[in-house]
Design an enzyme around this catalytic site. Structure first.
Site, mmCIF file in Angstrom:
data_model
loop_
_atom_site.group_PDB
_atom_site.id
_atom_site.type_symbol
_atom_site.label_atom_id
_atom_site.label_comp_id
_atom_site.label_asym_id
_atom_site.label_seq_id
_atom_site.Cartn_x
_atom_site.Cartn_y
_atom_site.Cartn_z
ATOM 1 N N GLN A 3 0.818 -1.213 0.000
ATOM 2 C CA GLN A 3 0.000 0.000 0.000
ATOM 3 C C GLN A 3 0.860 1.276 0.000
ATOM 4 O OE1 GLN A 3 -2.932 -1.711 3.318
ATOM 5 N NE2 GLN A 3 -3.777 0.021 2.230
ATOM 6 N N HIS A 4 0.202 2.369 -0.307
ATOM 7 C CA HIS A 4 0.688 3.745 -0.069
ATOM 8 C C HIS A 4 1.794 4.255 -0.989
ATOM 9 C CE1 HIS A 4 -1.493 2.844 3.549
ATOM 10 N NE2 HIS A 4 -0.530 2.132 4.090
ATOM 11 N N ASP B 176 -2.631 -4.808 -0.184
ATOM 12 C CA ASP B 176 -2.280 -6.193 0.168
ATOM 13 C C ASP B 176 -3.002 -6.706 1.421
ATOM 14 O OD1 ASP B 176 -0.724 -4.612 1.867
ATOM 15 O OD2 ASP B 176 1.176 -5.576 1.336
#
Ligand SMILES: Nc1ncnc2c1ncn2[C@@H]1O[C@H](COP(=O)(O)OP(=O)(O)O)[C@@H](O)[C@H]1O
Ligand SMILES: O=C(CO)[C@@H](O)[C@H](O)COP(=O)(O)O
Length: 463
Positions: A69-70, A222
């Site tokens: 992520q991110h 995820d």
């Protein structure tokens, strides 16, 4: 029987599973490593996907990508990447996180986006780009996340056609899980102007096709992928021990925790995924294992040979800085070292320290109303017998370890099967019987840990 493929493009590697769409039975799998470091050229993920998916993707009728992520993937007007992606575990944007929080207040960020800013979140990375690389910022016309970029590449699509999903959008800091809408003012606050953003697709939508004609599902962050793969229900809390340590469960209500301990993410089914994430997990064991010069099995044997409490040794495992609690410049601290300390104590202290940080996550989730009726242990370090046996004593609850599988990739495959089926709800796949580990809380371990954690707080910002 139809075959579908699920991809986990995680921090350290890409994993691909090919499964039967109706049953979830795994037919084949592949894996390829990513480069080390906290920034990465997105092309390296694409190459890893080709390698890990060789011979598998060709057989799939539908495919879906879950990803770390991110990460900030910034693209120019020709859809070329402007610079290497800054990953979730890159802490350089900590000052920007602090500034943006000070500007509006933690409560307002939590209310608007479900997040209190730490360096992990995409919006802080955009603020860093604007401040430190004005030339790259000037070139940037769109921004997306690792799984969005890979999904776009799989479709051969353009950035203007790109999609994301609720779960990953909820980790940006400019999308609200509570409203299901982007919050463009927050992006402008960080970056200085608007950027093109991927459309947020419905959880079971078919967002396009690969050049071969396979359907492409929207993909997920995820952790939401793992939640889908495990088929989480009420009372289930996952502790995932990969590069990150994550503690999460599914909920019918969005979280907005002004303390910033719990991130108010969305899940991959239309619900929510309150989550606590540490920067340090499996690599804490890798580091201590490297220092001790042993392999995984020898490390486990050492850790299991020591008594709970590791002879008074305590490891505060903030080796790469920390996100929860928010101490981006912290380092690890080993306390209680005496001439009586053994290699076994050192191994045990690493396991107990890593797990204690996750126990703090369980407590933070409980404070948000998500009490764990059962804890499911997954991720690379859940393969460790020392981790499995130590966890119940550190968490104070029994622990279940589902059969070894790549649950993020399996969740992505389940989403692909869901999109392919055209049904309203995801398929129900049986993941098999978990191994069960029992034990009761060992007070000395949590006391040693919380004392060290709290004592170090005032000076932990020096790196
Ligand atoms: N038996 C084991 N004991 C402890 N750690 C392990 C074991 N097997 C793998 N790992 C660790 O798991 C990590 C990889 O886990 P994974 O969940 O794939 O991470 P990520 O999703 O962040 O890429 C590595 O740091 C690796 O050393
Ligand atoms: O930042 C988070 C969650 O907020 C991490 O969980 C990343 O999504 C990376 O996951 P792993 O590669 O460690 O599984």
């Amino acid at each position: 029987m139809s075959l579908v493929a699920g991809v986990d493009s995680s921090t350290q590697s890409t994993k691909v599973v090919l499964v039967h769409a109706e049953t979830g039975e795994i037919v084949d799998s592949g894996r390829a490593s990513h480069p080390e470091g906290t920034e990465c050229p997105p092309e390296a993920w694409w190459e890893a996907l080709q390698e890990a998916g060789k011979g598998l993707l060709e057989q799939a009728e539908a495919v879906s990508v879950s990803g770390q992520q991110h990460g900030m993937v910034a693209l120019d007007e020709h859809d070329e990447v402007v610079r290497d992606a800054l990953l979730w575990n890159d802490t350089r944007s900590a000052p920007q996180a602090e500034r943006l929080t000070a500007e509006s207040g933690a409560d307002a960020w939590a209310a608007d986006t479900g997040l209190v800013l730490a360096a992990s979140f995409t919006v802080t990375k955009l603020a860093w780009l604007a401040e430190h690389e004005p030339e790259n910022a000037a070139k940037t016309v769109s921004v997306m996340l690792p799984h969005d970029w890979l999904t776009m590449k799989l479709r051969g699509a353009t950035a203007s056609e790109a999609t994301t999903d609720r779960s990953d959008a909820s980790g940006t800091g400019y999308w609200s899980a509570a409203t299901g809408e982007y919050v463009p003012d927050r992006l402008v606050q960080a970056f200085g102007r608007r950027l093109a953003l991927p459309r947020v697709a419905a959880p079971n939508e078919i967002v396009g096709r690969t050049p071969r004609g396979a359907m492409v599902a929207p993909g997920t962050g995820d952790n939401a992928g793992a939640a889908l793969g495990l088929g989480l229900g009420p009372g289930d809390v996952v502790v995932s021990l990969g590069t990150s340590g994550t503690v999460f469960g599914v909920s019918d209500v969005p979280a907005a925790d002004p303390t910033g301990l719990v991130a108010g993410f969305a899940d991959a089914t239309g619900r929510y995924l309150p989550l606590v994430c540490t920067l340090n997990a499996a690599r804490v064991l890798d580091t201590l294992r490297g220092l001790l010069g042993v392999d995984h099995a020898e490390f486990d044997a050492l850790a299991l040979a020591a008594a709970p409490g590791a002879g008074g040794l305590t490891l505060l495992p903030y080796l790469d800085g920390e996100r929860t609690p928010n101490r981006p410049n912290a380092t690890g601290v080993l306390s209680g070292l005496t001439t009586g300390a053994t290699r076994a104590d050192l191994a045990r202290a690493a396991v107990e320290g890593m797990l204690s940080a996750q126990a703090d996550g369980l407590a933070a989730l409980a404070a948000q109303g998500l009490d764990a009726a059962r804890v499911l242990l997954i991720g690379g370090a859940a393969a460790s017998e020392a981790v499995r046996r130590t966890a119940p004593g550190v968490f104070g609850v029994d622990v279940e370890v589902p059969p070894a599988a790549e649950y993020v990739a399996l969740g992505a495959a389940k989403q692909a099967a869901w999109a392919l089926s055209g049904r309203d709800t995801p398929p129900q796949w049986n993941v098999g019987e978990p191994a069960r580990y029992h034990g009761s809380a060992v007070a000395a371990v949590s006391e040693q840990y919380s004392t060290l954690r709290d004592e170090t707080a005032p000076w932990a910002s020096h790196r």
